[in-house]
Design an enzyme around this catalytic site. Structure first.
Site, short mmCIF file in Angstrom:
data_model
loop_
_atom_site.label_atom_id
_atom_site.label_comp_id
_atom_site.label_asym_id
_atom_site.label_seq_id
_atom_site.Cartn_x
_atom_site.Cartn_y
_atom_site.Cartn_z
N PHE A 153 -76.88 10.00 50.61
CA PHE A 153 -76.54 11.39 50.42
C PHE A 153 -77.85 12.17 50.41
O PHE A 153 -78.81 11.77 49.75
CB PHE A 153 -75.79 11.57 49.10
N ASP A 222 -77.58 4.26 43.33
CA ASP A 222 -76.72 5.42 43.19
C ASP A 222 -75.28 4.94 43.27
O ASP A 222 -74.84 4.44 44.32
CB ASP A 222 -77.02 6.44 44.29
N TYR A 247 -67.34 12.90 38.35
CA TYR A 247 -66.20 13.75 38.75
C TYR A 247 -65.42 13.17 39.92
O TYR A 247 -64.44 13.78 40.35
CB TYR A 247 -66.68 15.16 39.10
N LYS A 248 -65.78 12.01 40.41
CA LYS A 248 -65.04 11.37 41.50
C LYS A 248 -64.01 10.40 40.91
O LYS A 248 -63.00 10.81 40.33
CB LYS A 248 -66.00 10.69 42.47
N ARG A 423 -62.38 11.89 56.26
CA ARG A 423 -62.52 10.98 55.13
C ARG A 423 -61.26 11.00 54.27
O ARG A 423 -60.71 12.07 53.97
CB ARG A 423 -63.70 11.37 54.24
#
Length: 491
Positions: A153, A222, A247-248, A423
């Site tokens: 990312f 990560d 938050y995922k 996705r």
């Protein structure tokens, strides 16, 4: 066309895999967990890899925090309501999901800030290791190189580049599959994503960690796209440092605080580049000289974000009684079934998976690349082919953004990555097999309809997708990103 939602099975009779989906849901041992979340039956939500659904216990807990703990108790709540110790308390709960024994995870700040803390501290530890080793500095090699996952990312690349400048290191973007071969006597730290945010590829955490240690370096993982979706095993595999968002798959809510893992053996040597009063050994002593606290508390900086932190704590109640191994088994079953449904329903040659087929290389998402179709009238000489190019990519490919926009309009929520990747994230706590089958069927409908119409179904800008999170900022490739497109962090 009549579009049915996941709660309306009236259109399922003509779909050959709908009955199988129903059988799989009936046999699913995790099926009842869906009731722990606020979801509507009209929507198939497959974007939990960007923002998890709201657990039902969060709203009443926040009402209590705001109305009583803040509204009535006010400053007393730092002690009497446990606010002050929440970063470590909630950290231990996350530790259970990522294979970390108590006392090694602290919840604070954002993922980006924690990446910075971890990388700089890891460089300092690696250099100390080299200096203390036989034949160490100044006679031995200087640990002055940071390897960063080139597919990471982009924020990780940006932070690593800044950390390299700060520590006098050279930054080298390397593909994850080439990290082991790139290690050398100058390597100080390796920063790598456990799961690729774009493709869903799962990287070899045990193997890469062992290789990095054998080379005398330190590793930072990560976990943003793996925590809560699959077993991580930080302690088991000897990971030095790790970071992640909440938050995922952990469903902590928009802007929920991130976490930092510092292995117990490394804690006395963890030298944070952001020493704050919250990580001081005596935070209320107000001493001018900084003395770090013991343990994972060293990862704290300033005053915790109490409201979002306690919302996250309430969200983690959705994990009560749930084994991560069971979540992983369902995740693989969901993604396998989705790929089967896509293969059975989607017109041939319209999409191709970019997510690995092998279970050991797959996270909990499936990414599909849109491929050229043959719009109605193309090649007939009647001009219809030219019209098909409006708002499309090369060779008449409807932009992935337009495909996703139409999917969302029809009740299937995923997201896309420029230029052509769709996705779909699968959160086993609330995603069912009927959701999966329905999503594949609607995807097939969208692609067939767009091919028949000769243009994207979504009006206007093909990239104008209904917001399921912050929009990507640009297509520019960051200097340290090695080909990763520039995106906003929550995605």
């Amino acid at each position: 066309m009549t579009v049915t939602g996941p709660g309306d099975r009236s259109g399922a009779a003509g779909r050959p895999l709908a009955a199988e989906a129903a059988r799989l849901d009936a046999a699913d041992p995790l099926r009842a967990l869906r009731d722990r979340f606020v979801l509507d039956e009209e929507t198939v939500y497959l974007d939990g890899n960007s923002l998890g659904a709201l657990p039902r216990g969060v709203a009443p807990r926040m009402a209590e925090v705001i109305g009583h703990e803040w509204g009535r108790m006010r400053i007393r709540s730092w002690e009497e309501s446990g606010w002050w110790t929440a970063p470590e308390r909630v950290g231990d709960r996350i530790g259970e999901l990522i294979g970390a024994a108590p006392g090694q995870v602290v919840v604070s700040d954002s993922t980006s800030v924690n990446v910075f803390k971890a990388v700089v501290a890891a460089v300092r530890v690696a250099r100390a290791d080299a200096a203390e080793a036989p034949g160490g500095a100044p006679d031995g090699p200087v640990r002055d190189e940071i390897l960063v996952d080139a597919t990471s990312f982009p924020t990780d690349g940006y932070i690593a580049e800044s950390a390299a400048r700060m520590t006098g290191c050279v930054l080298r973007p390397v593909a994850p599959g080439e990290i082991v071969g790139a290690l050398g006597p100058r390597t100080a730290v390796v920063l790598v994503n456990h799961v690729d945010y774009r493709t869903g590829r799962l990287h070899d955490l045990p193997g890469i960690t062992a290789a990095v240690h054998a080379a005398g370096a330190r590793v930072v993982w990560d976990l943003c796209h793996s925590a809560g979706a699959l077993p991580v095993g930080l302690d088991e595999h000897g990971v030095d440092l790790a970071v992640g968002c909440t938050y995922k798959y952990l469903n902590g809510g928009p802007g929920a605080p991130a976490y930092l893992y510092v292995a117990r053996a490394l804690q006395p040597r963890f030298d944070s580049p952001l020493p704050g009063w919250n990580s001081h050994a005596d935070p209320f002593g107000m001493e001018p000289r900084y003395t770090p606290a013991d343990g994972a508390v060293r990862g704290r900086v300033g005053t915790p974000d109490i409201l979002s932190l306690l919302a996250l704590e309430a969200a983690l109640d959705a994990w009560d009684g749930v084994e991560v191994t069971a979540v992983r088994a369902k995740s693989l079953a969901l993604t396998d079934f989705f790929l089967r449904c896509v293969g059975a329903y989607v017109p041939p040659g319209r999409v191709e998976p970019v997510t690995p087929e092998a279970h050991g290389e797959r996270g909990s998402q499936v990414s599909l690349r849109c491929l050229p179709g043959r719009p109605a009238g193309a090649g007939t000489g009647n001009g219809a082919g030219a019209a098909a190019g409006a708002g499309s990519g090369a060779d008449g490919v409807p932009a992935a953004g337009a495909v996703m926009a139409e999917l969302i309009r029809r009740g299937v929520v995923g997201d896309f990555r420029r230029p052509d990747v769709l996705r779909f994230g699968f959160t086993p706590l609330y995603t069912g097999f009927a959701d999966v089958e329905r999503a594949a069927w609607v995807l097939a409908e969208v692609l067939r309809d767009q091919d028949a119409a000769g243009s994207p179904a979504a009006p206007g800008d093909p990239a104008a997708v209904p917001a399921t999170g912050p929009r990507p900022a640009a297509d520019a490739v960051p200097a340290a990103g090695g080909g990763a497109g520039k995106e906003a962090r929550p995605l």
